[in-house]
Design a protein around this motif. Structure first.
Motif, PDB file in Angstrom:
ATOM      1  N   PRO A   1      -0.703   4.075   5.536  1.00 25.97           N
ATOM      2  CA  PRO A   1      -0.052   4.900   4.519  1.00 25.97           C
ATOM      3  C   PRO A   1       1.377   5.281   4.926  1.00 25.97           C
ATOM      4  N   SER A   2       1.757   4.911   6.160  1.00 24.54           N
ATOM      5  CA  SER A   2       3.079   5.287   6.655  1.00 24.54           C
ATOM      6  C   SER A   2       4.184   4.609   5.855  1.00 24.54           C
ATOM      7  N   ILE A   3       5.241   5.372   5.599  1.00 20.98           N
ATOM      8  CA  ILE A   3       6.410   4.830   4.896  1.00 20.98           C
ATOM      9  C   ILE A   3       7.078   3.750   5.761  1.00 20.98           C
ATOM     10  N   TRP A   4       6.781   3.790   7.088  1.00 25.51           N
ATOM     11  CA  TRP A   4       7.400   2.834   8.005  1.00 25.51           C
ATOM     12  C   TRP A   4       6.702   1.480   7.997  1.00 25.51           C
ATOM     13  N   ALA A   5       5.542   1.403   7.360  1.00 22.19           N
ATOM     14  CA  ALA A   5       4.828   0.128   7.310  1.00 22.19           C
ATOM     15  C   ALA A   5       5.378  -0.724   6.152  1.00 22.19           C
ATOM     16  N   TYR A   6       4.549  -1.047   5.203  1.00 21.46           N
ATOM     17  CA  TYR A   6       4.940  -1.981   4.136  1.00 21.46           C
ATOM     18  C   TYR A   6       6.266  -1.634   3.435  1.00 21.46           C
ATOM     19  N   PRO A   7       6.460  -0.376   2.987  1.00 22.30           N
ATOM     20  CA  PRO A   7       7.702  -0.081   2.252  1.00 22.30           C
ATOM     21  C   PRO A   7       8.961  -0.364   3.071  1.00 22.30           C
ATOM     22  N   THR A   8       8.948   0.014   4.348  1.00 24.08           N
ATOM     23  CA  THR A   8      10.146  -0.182   5.169  1.00 24.08           C
ATOM     24  C   THR A   8      10.355  -1.661   5.489  1.00 24.08           C
ATOM     25  N   ILE A   9       9.263  -2.380   5.757  1.00 24.52           N
ATOM     26  CA  ILE A   9       9.375  -3.813   6.051  1.00 24.52           C
ATOM     27  C   ILE A   9       9.957  -4.544   4.838  1.00 24.52           C
ATOM     28  N   LEU A  10       9.466  -4.171   3.652  1.00 20.96           N
ATOM     29  CA  LEU A  10       9.955  -4.798   2.415  1.00 20.96           C
ATOM     30  C   LEU A  10      11.430  -4.461   2.180  1.00 20.96           C
TER      31      LEU A  10
END
Lengths: 153, 162
Positions: A21-30
């Motif tokens: 759920p971390s903003i640093w995972a999928y959203p940041t990678i994208l």
């Protein structure tokens, strides 16, 4: 092949990218993948426009540094692209448009190496240089199109 | 606000955008190409203002700015397509409002550049250092355009879009 894709998607790195759920995972990678796209294609476009004769007063030997930025941004996109692929490998691995995108990127990179040589040799305007510039613009636009279509087909 | 959203949703244009399946992916593709044009050319100018690529005359980079304008117009048009197609996705979306705010900041910053140091800086030759005001404007421009991209990408994650 199918087993391999299932395994990739099940790795802890793929699971973290997809499910954290971390903003640093999928959203940041994208987001980083999009920033890298902007730098790779944007800076390539600057070089291409110059080779086409726009901004003629830009000295070619002064923009060799753009290729270093392109290389770093490309590395960023290779890493973030692998993570995005891993997170959804069973779907993305079966999408023909992914392989079209990767082929277009391979061709565009090869073309960028040629552009780098032209700029490095300060080889002014020629029909060959214009061809390299147009090829770059077309290939990168096509790669973006293929990438965007991955969300739809 | 909700009245405006409902009215937009009811327009024939909004219906056409939503019902024609190719419109949205095509607009997104163009939006990404426009993004690259703006980020590449404006980013290059910003880096020069900040002090990199100092052997490139600023006036020469400004010759490329019309292409960034084309990219911006592409994105303004496709952005309007998204907004008219699904106004409900954006109207209450914090990320969207932050994106619009950063766009406004980038616009005001570009106007300040044109009306203040722009002409003076354009006369600088290769190797000339840029004044501090131009450096600040370059930093603000670079940060605000990256923030526009960031909040655009965050639309589905921070808000309720898609």
């Amino acid at each position: 092949m199918a087993d391999l894709l299932v395994w990739i998607e099940g790795t802890s790195l793929a699971t973290w990218t997809r499910e954290s759920p971390s903003i640093w995972a999928y959203p940041t990678i994208l987001t980083l993948h999009t920033v890298g796209l902007g730098i790779v294609v944007g800076m390539s476009t600057v070089v291409d426009l110059r080779l086409l004769g726009y901004g003629r007063r830009i000295p070619l030997d002064a923009i060799v540094g753009l290729f270093r930025m392109i290389a770093w941004a490309f590395a960023l996109n290779a890493v973030t692209g692998v993570l995005l692929f891993m997170s959804d490998a069973t779907t993305k691995g079966r999408q023909p448009v992914l392989y079209i995108k990767l082929s277009l990127i391979a061709l565009a990179l090869w073309n960028t190496v040629i552009a780098r040589r032209i700029v490095g040799e300060q080889d002014g305007e020629s029909s060959r240089n214009r061809l390299v510039a147009v090829t770059s613009l077309v290939l990168w636009a096509a790669a973006i199109t293929a990438g965007r279509l991955m969300a739809y087909v | 606000m909700d009245t405006l959203v409902a009215w937009l949703q009811g327009t024939a244009l909004s219906q056409a955008i939503v019902l024609k399946v190719w419109v949205w992916p095509a607009a997104e593709t163009i939006h990404f190409i426009g993004l690259a044009l703006v980020l590449g050319i404006v980013g290059f100018l910003d880096l020069r203002l900040i002090g990199a690529f100092s052997r490139v005359p600023i006036a020469a980079i400004r010759d490329l700015v019309p292409f960034a304008m084309v990219g911006f117009l592409l994105n303004l048009t496709t952005g309007m397509i998204f907004l008219i197609g699904h106004p409900e996705q954006y109207a209450h979306n914090l990320a969207w409002w932050l994106k619009v705010g950063c766009l406004a900041l980038a616009g005001v910053n570009a106007a300040v550049f044109e009306w203040s140091v722009g002409p003076r800086v354009a006369a600088l030759g290769p190797g000339d250092p840029t004044p501090m005001a131009a450096r600040c404007i370059g930093v603000v421009s670079l940060c605000s355009w990256l923030a526009v991209l960031y909040w655009g990408r965050m639309l589905p994650f921070v808000g309720n879009a898609f």
